[in-house]
Write an enzyme that holds these catalytic residues in place. Structure first.
Site, PDB file in Angstrom:
ATOM      1  CB  SER A  44       0.360   6.782   1.435  1.00 24.15           C
ATOM      2  OG  SER A  44       1.709   6.969   2.408  1.00 24.15           O
ATOM      3  N   GLY A  45       2.769   7.648  -0.851  1.00 24.14           N
ATOM      4  CA  GLY A  45       3.581   9.015  -1.555  1.00 24.14           C
ATOM      5  C   GLY A  45       4.515   8.983  -0.841  1.00 24.14           C
ATOM      6  CB  CYS A  73     -10.690   4.945   6.300  1.00 21.72           C
ATOM      7  SG  CYS A  73      -9.676   4.714   4.856  1.00 21.72           S
ATOM      8  N   GLY A  90       2.454   0.579   5.643  1.00 17.80           N
ATOM      9  CA  GLY A  90       3.540   0.910   6.244  1.00 17.80           C
ATOM     10  C   GLY A  90       2.768   1.883   7.673  1.00 17.80           C
ATOM     11  CG  LEU A 126      -6.324   2.340  -1.533  1.00 20.74           C
ATOM     12  CD1 LEU A 126      -7.356   1.967  -0.545  1.00 20.74           C
ATOM     13  CD2 LEU A 126      -6.350   1.411  -2.608  1.00 20.74           C
ATOM     14  CB  VAL A 148       8.936   8.772   5.012  1.00 20.31           C
ATOM     15  CG1 VAL A 148       7.685   8.999   5.997  1.00 20.31           C
ATOM     16  CG2 VAL A 148       9.875   8.167   4.988  1.00 20.31           C
ATOM     17  CB  ALA A 204      -1.009  -0.100   1.146  1.00 20.20           C
ATOM     18  CB  CYS A 210      -6.873  12.103   4.037  1.00  8.30           C
ATOM     19  SG  CYS A 210      -7.870  10.691   3.337  1.00  8.30           S
TER      20      CYS A 210
END
Length: 419
Positions: A83-84, A172, A196, A104, A86, A81, A268
């Protein structure tokens, strides 16, 4: 197998790109799209997920591939997965090279002031894809904006309308996100799903359970408390045994671009905005009502009960001889009930959910940032109740009650009643 057609497009700064695919199983038989670094016809979807090119063209390709992606199972393959940020970048580093990244794309408030920091934003998706491609790993984007809004965002607004204080991140992470990621893992032919999250998987009471992370400050076991233990055999949390600082240091040593990326935000979909103005945009209308004490005496006025949560002190606009806190809200009368801090103390909590193990005592965590409280546990039909040994303050319906036995999550549910 019948030919399946997929169309993806992307726009940015007035520019537009599109990709059309004709797919037979996992093979692309025809493709149409400009700006990609190589032709797609004859490639597998897994191979197409590594293709670069002009950023907008790659966005369009990702939109098309995500709709139809499937890959032949391979021993040891991990779905990661992304997320962009670290944390997911280091998780990918650990899982590579036999890995496939998945991000996602989720709905976010277009009126939010900091959309670029959201973990589900287009910029975050591009950063996740870049991290994968830099390591030679395929990346797939799943556009779940509509499903996310229906499953997480709309219930968030409905919860406040009902006088609750919902936790969208727990909903979520514990349900929506893992359902989607595990389903993708099967399509991708992956044996495991790596994320992560700062949590661990521990064996207690003869089964695998979510456990607290070593880094207490970053521990996310509360957010994962409703995750079904039955799926944990397929899940990996490689960061659960280290601190956030160690993760950033590992990323820096590996030269990962995400090493200095800012943290993503909680909730988010708010994109950095205030939840009250967000709720108003979602249809919760301002309506003047009374601020009353526990005896029903009117102390002031407010412009919407849903703007207030238990424990809140600021923003009441009430002059009193002592500090007053919100005790609860009453949607039926549009009233906000206030009182002294000691009136917030709760000793009994009821929750809809489940116990994962037959425990009679445990530690209850009733908000993400609250300290755990020792409690006696009583199973009930469709949930459990807790008798707290030490009163807890500002417990709110709609929040998650996570029950721990040592470092293991042994039960979780949505708080429905506080006494």
């Amino acid at each position: 197998m019948a030919i399946v057609h997929a169309f993806g497009d992307a726009t940015r700064d007035g520019e537009w790109a599109a990709v059309r695919l004709a797919v037979d199983g996992e093979h692309i038989v025809e493709a149409d799209g400009d700006g990609l670094e190589r032709p797609l016809a004859g490639s597998t979807l897994l191979e197409a997920a590594t293709v670069g090119g002009a950023p907008l063209a790659v966005d369009a390709l990702a939109a098309a591939v995500g709709q139809v992606f499937v890959a032949t199972p391979e021993s040891g393959r991990a779905a990661v997965a992304m997320s962009g940020g670290v944390d997911s970048a280091v998780t990918l580093l650990r899982a590579a090279p036999n890995a496939i990244g998945v991000t996602l794309r989720l709905w976010q408030d277009p009126a939010g002031p900091s959309a670029e920091r959201a973990c589900c934003s287009p910029d975050a998706v591009r950063a996740a894809r870049a991290a994968c491609h830099a390591l030679g790993v395929p990346h797939v984007t799943l556009d779940l904006r509509e499903e996310f809004k229906e499953t997480v965002v709309d219930p968030f607004a409905a919860g406040y309308a009902a006088g609750d204080t919902p936790n969208p991140c727990a909903r979520c992470n514990g349900d929506f996100r893992f359902d989607a990621l595990l389903a993708f893992s099967e399509r991708a032919g992956a044996e495991t799903l790596w994320t992560g999250h700062y949590a661990r998987i521990v064996e207690r009471h003869g089964q695998l359970l979510v456990g607290r992370a070593v880094d207490a400050e970053k521990d996310q076991s509360y957010m994962l408390a409703t995750l079904d233990p039955a799926v944990l055999e397929r899940v990996r949390f490689p960061l659960g045994d280290q601190t956030k600082e160690e993760t950033r240091a590992e990323a820096a040593r590996a030269g990962l671009a995400a090493a200095t990326r800012a943290e993503s935000q909680e909730a988010c979909f708010l994109a950095g905005g205030d939840y009250r103005t967000f709720l108003e945009r979602q249809g919760l209308s301002p309506a003047t009502g009374d601020i009353v004490d526990e005896g029903g005496h009117v102390l002031g006025r407010h412009d919407g009960y849903w703007r207030f949560t238990p424990g809140q002190r600021r923003g009441l606009g009430v002059a009193a001889g002592r500090p007053l806190h919100v005790l609860r809200t009453d949607p039926g009368t549009n009233a906000v009930v206030v009182g002294p801090r000691e009136a917030l103390a709760a000793t009994r909590v009821e929750a809809d959910g489940r116990l994962y193990a037959p425990v009679e005592r445990g530690e209850a965590k009733l908000r993400y940032r609250s300290d755990p409280v020792a409690a006696r546990v009583y199973a009930s039909n469709g949930g459990f109740s807790l008798e707290l040994e030490t009163p807890a303050s500002a417990v709110a319906t709609g929040q998650i009650a996570a029950l721990y036995d040592g470092d293991a999550v042994v039960g979780a549910g949505v708080v429905t009643r506080v006494q």
